[in-house]
Enzyme design. Sequence first.
Site, PDB file in Angstrom:
ATOM      1  N   HIS A   1     -66.542  12.245  70.360  1.00 53.45           N
ATOM      2  CA  HIS A   1     -65.535  12.257  69.303  1.00 53.45           C
ATOM      3  C   HIS A   1     -64.191  12.783  69.828  1.00 53.45           C
ATOM      4  CE1 HIS A   1     -68.855  12.809  65.962  1.00 53.45           C
ATOM      5  NE2 HIS A   1     -69.051  11.737  66.723  1.00 53.45           N
TER       6      HIS A   1
ATOM      7  N   TYR B   1     -53.999  -2.274  82.895  1.00 53.61           N
ATOM      8  CA  TYR B   1     -55.009  -3.022  83.653  1.00 53.61           C
ATOM      9  C   TYR B   1     -56.392  -2.384  83.601  1.00 53.61           C
ATOM     10  CZ  TYR B   1     -54.951   0.232  87.636  1.00 53.61           C
ATOM     11  OH  TYR B   1     -55.081   1.344  88.434  1.00 53.61           O
TER      12      TYR B   1
ATOM     13  N   GLU C   1     -78.178  10.624  66.050  1.00 54.88           N
ATOM     14  CA  GLU C   1     -77.739   9.283  66.449  1.00 54.88           C
ATOM     15  C   GLU C   1     -78.706   8.642  67.451  1.00 54.88           C
ATOM     16  OE1 GLU C   1     -75.621   7.911  64.810  1.00 54.88           O
ATOM     17  OE2 GLU C   1     -73.897   9.191  64.332  1.00 54.88           O
TER      18      GLU C   1
ATOM     19  N   TYR D   1     -63.195  -3.153  93.276  1.00 53.67           N
ATOM     20  CA  TYR D   1     -62.443  -1.921  93.045  1.00 53.67           C
ATOM     21  C   TYR D   1     -63.336  -0.700  93.221  1.00 53.67           C
ATOM     22  CZ  TYR D   1     -59.653   1.580  90.549  1.00 53.67           C
ATOM     23  OH  TYR D   1     -58.963   2.703  90.194  1.00 53.67           O
TER      24      TYR D   1
ATOM     25  N   HIS E   1     -71.985   9.209  73.612  1.00 51.51           N
ATOM     26  CA  HIS E   1     -71.286   9.078  72.332  1.00 51.51           C
ATOM     27  C   HIS E   1     -70.464  10.342  72.130  1.00 51.51           C
ATOM     28  CE1 HIS E   1     -70.215   8.801  68.216  1.00 51.51           C
ATOM     29  NE2 HIS E   1     -71.164   9.619  67.765  1.00 51.51           N
TER      30      HIS E   1
ATOM     31  N   HIS F   1     -65.048   7.158  63.239  1.00 50.81           N
ATOM     32  CA  HIS F   1     -66.131   7.964  63.792  1.00 50.81           C
ATOM     33  C   HIS F   1     -65.828   8.485  65.196  1.00 50.81           C
ATOM     34  CE1 HIS F   1     -70.820   8.298  64.124  1.00 50.81           C
ATOM     35  NE2 HIS F   1     -70.225   9.191  64.897  1.00 50.81           N
TER      36      HIS F   1
END
Length: 218
Positions: A96, A115, A75, A210, A94, A157
């Site tokens: 899964h 939120y 990828e 925040y 990335h 995916h």
Amino acid sequence: MNMSSQDLRQSLIDASLDADIERINVGTTGNMSIRIDSGMLITPSGIPSRKLEPDTIVAMDLDGQWSGNVKPSSEWALHAAIYKARPEVQAVVHAHPDHCVALSCARIGLPAFHYMIAGFGGDDVRCSRYATFGSPELADVTVEALENRTACLLANHGMVTVGSTLAEAYGRALKLETLARQYMLCRSFAEPVLLNDKELVDVKQRYKTYGRQDTLTA
């Protein structure tokens, strides 16, 4: 302070090992990268995290060129496309994880049911259009789904998060999977009540400071 190449490589190994512990990846699934001056450092193809060593992390440019005997993740083009489109992004994760994958297989994104969705940059976390794994088309639809966001689901995916550091991108991956699980749990017994426009404006205003220690006053 700038990290050495060795430290950057080790940080990818450490995050990959933690991803196995947290069950956001299993075996050789998922991949991570960090931007460097010459392109990126990225986890390799087909090597489980427990067998990663600093010299198995692949240095490559953003056009697919690398040297050595270890192949980069299949990828790599997805990571490269994000770096090309988003100059501010310094790391990509990335993964899964189960609940993100489940939603992606239904091609359902995450709306503003909580939120913390606003912490990814907008009113939702999109699910991309479908494209085959490892393809240039997947890279394109990922960049599209990430527009003005720091996270997205990939149809049928998984998911992708980005950040100004690997720690930030990885933390967002953990947060996204938690929110996906909570969204599915709520949907199991009721339709989630979404935050309205005014509530989201208030949330986004608070998110500007925040978690920032430098905003604290005596």
